[in-house]
Motif scaffolding. Sequence first.
Motif, PDB file in Angstrom:
ATOM      1  N   UNK A   1      -2.463   6.051  -4.004  1.00 45.53           N
ATOM      2  CA  UNK A   1      -1.942   4.988  -3.143  1.00 45.53           C
ATOM      3  C   UNK A   1      -3.098   4.140  -2.620  1.00 45.53           C
ATOM      4  N   UNK A   2      -2.914   2.830  -2.581  1.00 44.60           N
ATOM      5  CA  UNK A   2      -3.918   1.926  -2.039  1.00 44.60           C
ATOM      6  C   UNK A   2      -3.684   0.524  -2.546  1.00 44.60           C
ATOM      7  N   UNK A   3      -4.682  -0.314  -2.398  1.00 45.37           N
ATOM      8  CA  UNK A   3      -4.590  -1.723  -2.778  1.00 45.37           C
ATOM      9  C   UNK A   3      -5.204  -1.944  -4.156  1.00 45.37           C
ATOM     10  N   UNK A   4      -4.508  -2.707  -4.978  1.00 44.42           N
ATOM     11  CA  UNK A   4      -5.065  -3.088  -6.269  1.00 44.42           C
ATOM     12  C   UNK A   4      -5.375  -4.565  -6.252  1.00 44.42           C
TER      13      UNK A   4
ATOM     14  N   UNK B   1      -5.277   0.319 -14.363  1.00 48.43           N
ATOM     15  CA  UNK B   1      -5.567  -0.878 -13.573  1.00 48.43           C
ATOM     16  C   UNK B   1      -6.238  -0.408 -12.290  1.00 48.43           C
ATOM     17  N   UNK B   2      -7.510  -0.778 -12.131  1.00 40.08           N
ATOM     18  CA  UNK B   2      -8.326  -0.276 -11.017  1.00 40.08           C
ATOM     19  C   UNK B   2      -7.775  -0.645  -9.645  1.00 40.08           C
ATOM     20  N   UNK B   3      -8.137   0.174  -8.663  1.00 43.69           N
ATOM     21  CA  UNK B   3      -7.891  -0.166  -7.265  1.00 43.69           C
ATOM     22  C   UNK B   3      -8.897  -1.239  -6.857  1.00 43.69           C
ATOM     23  N   UNK B   4      -8.635  -1.945  -5.760  1.00 39.92           N
ATOM     24  CA  UNK B   4      -9.513  -3.044  -5.341  1.00 39.92           C
ATOM     25  C   UNK B   4     -10.827  -2.540  -4.742  1.00 39.92           C
TER      26      UNK B   4
ATOM     27  N   UNK C   1       0.789  -1.232   0.000  1.00 45.57           N
ATOM     28  CA  UNK C   1       0.000   0.000   0.000  1.00 45.57           C
ATOM     29  C   UNK C   1       0.822   1.283   0.000  1.00 45.57           C
ATOM     30  N   UNK C   2       2.094   1.215   0.389  1.00 44.58           N
ATOM     31  CA  UNK C   2       2.906   2.430   0.429  1.00 44.58           C
ATOM     32  C   UNK C   2       3.446   2.826  -0.945  1.00 44.58           C
ATOM     33  N   UNK C   3       3.331   1.969  -1.922  1.00 48.88           N
ATOM     34  CA  UNK C   3       3.838   2.273  -3.266  1.00 48.88           C
ATOM     35  C   UNK C   3       2.769   2.988  -4.084  1.00 48.88           C
ATOM     36  N   UNK C   4       3.175   4.002  -4.826  1.00 49.99           N
ATOM     37  CA  UNK C   4       2.231   4.706  -5.708  1.00 49.99           C
ATOM     38  C   UNK C   4       1.753   3.744  -6.785  1.00 49.99           C
ATOM     39  N   UNK C   5       0.453   3.596  -6.912  1.00 48.13           N
ATOM     40  CA  UNK C   5      -0.128   2.701  -7.916  1.00 48.13           C
ATOM     41  C   UNK C   5      -0.447   3.434  -9.209  1.00 48.13           C
TER      42      UNK C   5
ATOM     43  N   UNK D   1     -14.184   9.471  -5.372  1.00 49.33           N
ATOM     44  CA  UNK D   1     -13.280   8.335  -5.568  1.00 49.33           C
ATOM     45  C   UNK D   1     -14.080   7.132  -6.056  1.00 49.33           C
ATOM     46  N   UNK D   2     -13.585   6.472  -7.090  1.00 51.71           N
ATOM     47  CA  UNK D   2     -14.144   5.210  -7.568  1.00 51.71           C
ATOM     48  C   UNK D   2     -12.963   4.248  -7.718  1.00 51.71           C
ATOM     49  N   UNK D   3     -13.210   2.992  -8.023  1.00 52.22           N
ATOM     50  CA  UNK D   3     -12.109   2.038  -8.151  1.00 52.22           C
ATOM     51  C   UNK D   3     -11.199   2.380  -9.328  1.00 52.22           C
ATOM     52  N   UNK D   4     -11.739   3.033 -10.343  1.00 55.76           N
ATOM     53  CA  UNK D   4     -10.954   3.318 -11.537  1.00 55.76           C
ATOM     54  C   UNK D   4     -10.835   4.778 -11.915  1.00 55.76           C
TER      55      UNK D   4
END
Length: 102
Positions: A99-102, A47-50, A8-12, A74-77
């Motif tokens: 930043x977050x979970x994908x 590539x969307x977030x989870x 999660x600390x890496x920029x997605x 905010x949305x997943x994509x």
Amino acid sequence: PGRQQFHPSAAKAWCRITAPGALESPSYNVASITDTGIGDRTIVIDVDFSSSVWIAIASDSTGDTGNNVMFLTFAVGSVRHVMTVGAVFTDMGSSFAGYGDQ
């Protein structure tokens, strides 16, 4: 390093946006920018977030402390990105990272 992209600390996603609302190159995991009005843009993630629970960080390119860069929806994509000077919507260049979970 091969697993860092999953942390999660890496920029997605990240990018720079020009004042007219165009996506500058290079960028990472940003499919496009939709300019929906003066100072109002939607950043579309490739590539969307989870989930829609992730964080975005931005700054304007002017360095003026009177400017505001905010995220509204905010949305997943995607994320809605607005910029104001005082209370007036204004087009200006900006930088974005997600930043977050994908």
